[in-house]
Design a protein around this motif. Structure first.
Motif, PDB file in Angstrom:
ATOM      1  N   ASP A  75       0.714  -1.285   0.356  1.00 27.40           N
ATOM      2  CA  ASP A  75       0.238   0.353  -0.436  1.00 27.40           C
ATOM      3  C   ASP A  75       0.770   0.976  -0.379  1.00 27.40           C
ATOM      4  O   ASP A  75       1.908   1.724   0.812  1.00 27.40           O
ATOM      5  N   GLY A  76       0.425   2.499  -0.822  1.00 32.15           N
ATOM      6  CA  GLY A  76       0.770   4.018  -1.120  1.00 32.15           C
ATOM      7  C   GLY A  76       2.207   3.562  -2.004  1.00 32.15           C
ATOM      8  O   GLY A  76       3.280   4.611  -2.013  1.00 32.15           O
ATOM      9  N   LEU A  77       2.378   2.728  -2.587  1.00 36.84           N
ATOM     10  CA  LEU A  77       3.890   2.882  -3.044  1.00 36.84           C
ATOM     11  C   LEU A  77       3.060   2.929  -4.684  1.00 36.84           C
ATOM     12  O   LEU A  77       2.324   2.251  -5.324  1.00 36.84           O
ATOM     13  N   GLU A  78       3.867   3.820  -4.778  1.00 33.64           N
ATOM     14  CA  GLU A  78       3.332   4.229  -7.080  1.00 33.64           C
ATOM     15  C   GLU A  78       3.821   3.074  -7.843  1.00 33.64           C
ATOM     16  O   GLU A  78       5.017   3.127  -7.663  1.00 33.64           O
ATOM     17  N   PRO A  79       3.407   2.913  -9.008  1.00 34.80           N
ATOM     18  CA  PRO A  79       3.520   1.787  -9.876  1.00 34.80           C
ATOM     19  C   PRO A  79       5.159   2.424 -10.472  1.00 34.80           C
ATOM     20  O   PRO A  79       5.987   1.918 -10.880  1.00 34.80           O
ATOM     21  N   ARG A  80       4.880   3.783 -11.144  1.00 37.74           N
ATOM     22  CA  ARG A  80       5.758   4.552 -12.008  1.00 37.74           C
ATOM     23  C   ARG A  80       6.954   4.300 -11.452  1.00 37.74           C
ATOM     24  O   ARG A  80       7.637   4.219 -12.450  1.00 37.74           O
ATOM     25  N   LEU A  81       7.314   3.643  -9.913  1.00 38.06           N
ATOM     26  CA  LEU A  81       8.550   3.584  -9.006  1.00 38.06           C
ATOM     27  C   LEU A  81       9.675   2.323  -9.521  1.00 38.06           C
ATOM     28  O   LEU A  81      10.445   1.835 -10.150  1.00 38.06           O
ATOM     29  N   LEU A  82       7.852   1.404 -10.542  1.00 37.55           N
ATOM     30  CA  LEU A  82       9.143   0.073 -10.608  1.00 37.55           C
ATOM     31  C   LEU A  82       9.470   0.315 -12.151  1.00 37.55           C
ATOM     32  O   LEU A  82      10.313  -0.495 -12.656  1.00 37.55           O
ATOM     33  N   LYS A  83       9.459   1.278 -13.008  1.00 35.99           N
ATOM     34  CA  LYS A  83      10.170   1.822 -14.228  1.00 35.99           C
ATOM     35  C   LYS A  83      11.108   2.086 -14.562  1.00 35.99           C
ATOM     36  O   LYS A  83      11.909   2.965 -15.079  1.00 35.99           O
ATOM     37  N   LEU A  84      11.778   2.549 -12.954  1.00 34.98           N
ATOM     38  CA  LEU A  84      12.888   3.191 -12.846  1.00 34.98           C
ATOM     39  C   LEU A  84      13.955   2.443 -12.172  1.00 34.98           C
ATOM     40  O   LEU A  84      13.477   1.506 -11.159  1.00 34.98           O
ATOM     41  N   SER A  85      15.443   2.742 -12.960  1.00 35.09           N
ATOM     42  CA  SER A  85      16.359   1.869 -12.674  1.00 35.09           C
ATOM     43  C   SER A  85      16.074   1.673 -11.583  1.00 35.09           C
ATOM     44  O   SER A  85      17.724   1.156 -11.480  1.00 35.09           O
ATOM     45  N   THR A  86      16.341   2.610 -10.722  1.00 37.77           N
ATOM     46  CA  THR A  86      17.116   3.044  -9.634  1.00 37.77           C
ATOM     47  C   THR A  86      16.404   2.273  -8.427  1.00 37.77           C
ATOM     48  O   THR A  86      16.393   2.378  -7.311  1.00 37.77           O
ATOM     49  N   THR A  87      15.047   1.740  -8.557  1.00 37.65           N
ATOM     50  CA  THR A  87      14.169   1.484  -7.995  1.00 37.65           C
ATOM     51  C   THR A  87      14.502  -0.095  -7.610  1.00 37.65           C
ATOM     52  O   THR A  87      14.719  -1.335  -8.703  1.00 37.65           O
ATOM     53  N   LYS A  88      15.170  -0.578  -6.359  1.00 42.68           N
ATOM     54  CA  LYS A  88      15.115  -1.990  -6.018  1.00 42.68           C
ATOM     55  C   LYS A  88      14.627  -2.569  -4.537  1.00 42.68           C
ATOM     56  O   LYS A  88      13.932  -1.755  -3.821  1.00 42.68           O
ATOM     57  N   PHE A  89      14.392  -3.583  -4.078  1.00 39.93           N
ATOM     58  CA  PHE A  89      13.844  -4.250  -3.373  1.00 39.93           C
ATOM     59  C   PHE A  89      14.735  -5.401  -2.585  1.00 39.93           C
ATOM     60  O   PHE A  89      15.895  -5.969  -3.240  1.00 39.93           O
ATOM     61  N   ASP A  90      14.621  -5.733  -1.074  1.00 40.47           N
ATOM     62  CA  ASP A  90      15.131  -6.788  -1.158  1.00 40.47           C
ATOM     63  C   ASP A  90      13.936  -7.510  -0.491  1.00 40.47           C
ATOM     64  O   ASP A  90      13.063  -6.708   0.370  1.00 40.47           O
ATOM     65  N   CYS A  91      13.705  -8.920   0.041  1.00 38.70           N
ATOM     66  CA  CYS A  91      12.560  -9.513   0.442  1.00 38.70           C
ATOM     67  C   CYS A  91      13.424 -10.443   1.074  1.00 38.70           C
ATOM     68  O   CYS A  91      14.292 -12.102   0.571  1.00 38.70           O
ATOM     69  N   SER A  92      13.101 -11.055   2.691  1.00 42.84           N
ATOM     70  CA  SER A  92      14.626 -11.505   3.175  1.00 42.84           C
ATOM     71  C   SER A  92      12.924 -12.308   4.754  1.00 42.84           C
ATOM     72  O   SER A  92      11.991 -11.517   4.746  1.00 42.84           O
ATOM     73  N   VAL A  93      13.600 -13.822   4.998  1.00 41.99           N
ATOM     74  CA  VAL A  93      13.116 -14.205   6.411  1.00 41.99           C
ATOM     75  C   VAL A  93      13.774 -13.326   7.679  1.00 41.99           C
ATOM     76  O   VAL A  93      14.557 -13.676   7.799  1.00 41.99           O
ATOM     77  N   GLU A  94      12.809 -13.059   8.082  1.00 42.83           N
ATOM     78  CA  GLU A  94      12.719 -12.288   9.482  1.00 42.83           C
ATOM     79  C   GLU A  94      12.834 -13.190  10.939  1.00 42.83           C
ATOM     80  O   GLU A  94      13.185 -13.483  11.220  1.00 42.83           O
ATOM     81  N   SER A  95      10.897 -14.393  10.487  1.00 42.75           N
ATOM     82  CA  SER A  95      11.327 -15.384  11.672  1.00 42.75           C
ATOM     83  C   SER A  95      10.629 -16.130  11.334  1.00 42.75           C
ATOM     84  O   SER A  95       9.594 -16.411   9.587  1.00 42.75           O
ATOM     85  N   SER A  96      10.784 -17.233  12.116  1.00 47.34           N
ATOM     86  CA  SER A  96       9.819 -18.681  11.637  1.00 47.34           C
ATOM     87  C   SER A  96       9.287 -19.588  12.338  1.00 47.34           C
ATOM     88  O   SER A  96      10.331 -19.767  13.171  1.00 47.34           O
ATOM     89  N   PHE A  97       8.698 -20.614  12.724  1.00 52.90           N
ATOM     90  CA  PHE A  97       8.333 -21.314  13.904  1.00 52.90           C
ATOM     91  C   PHE A  97       6.934 -22.197  13.310  1.00 52.90           C
ATOM     92  O   PHE A  97       6.140 -21.906  11.987  1.00 52.90           O
TER      93      PHE A  97
END
Length: 97
Positions: A75-97
């Motif tokens: 939510d709140g993230l603008e789709p136009r940011l996905l078109k920019l080459s400077t937009t990067k993301f990280d997804c990681s596991v924070e915890s599990s049980f």
């Protein structure tokens, strides 16, 4: 333990119908021999090195040796940011049980 949880095919996409919603989609694989009831994942999106979104979310019910597809709206993230080459993301596991 988290090394036994593999994130694959993870990416950001925008809703093709409305064009105003950004989602994180991917798959998580449980490479252990035990059932995992909950995995907490953290996604951080940066544009020009500045954090523009950060979200913690859960994936429920991951049997031993199984994979599960997930999708989470950012939510709140603008789709136009996905078109920019400077937009990067990280997804990681924070915890599990």
């Amino acid at each position: 333990m988290w090394g036994d949880l593999e994130l694959i095919h993870v990416g950001l996409s925008s809703d093709s119908e409305s064009g105003n919603k950004v989602s994180l989609r991917g798959e998580i694989r449980n490479k252990t021999s035990r059932h995992i009831s909950t995995v907490h994942l953290r996604v951080i999106v940066r544009s020009n090195g500045i954090v523009v979104a950060s979200k913690l979310f859960s994936v429920q019910g991951l049997p031993a040796g199984a994979s599960k597809i997930f999708s989470q709206d950012l939510d709140g993230l603008e789709p136009r940011l996905l078109k920019l080459s400077t937009t990067k993301f990280d997804c990681s596991v924070e915890s599990s049980f």
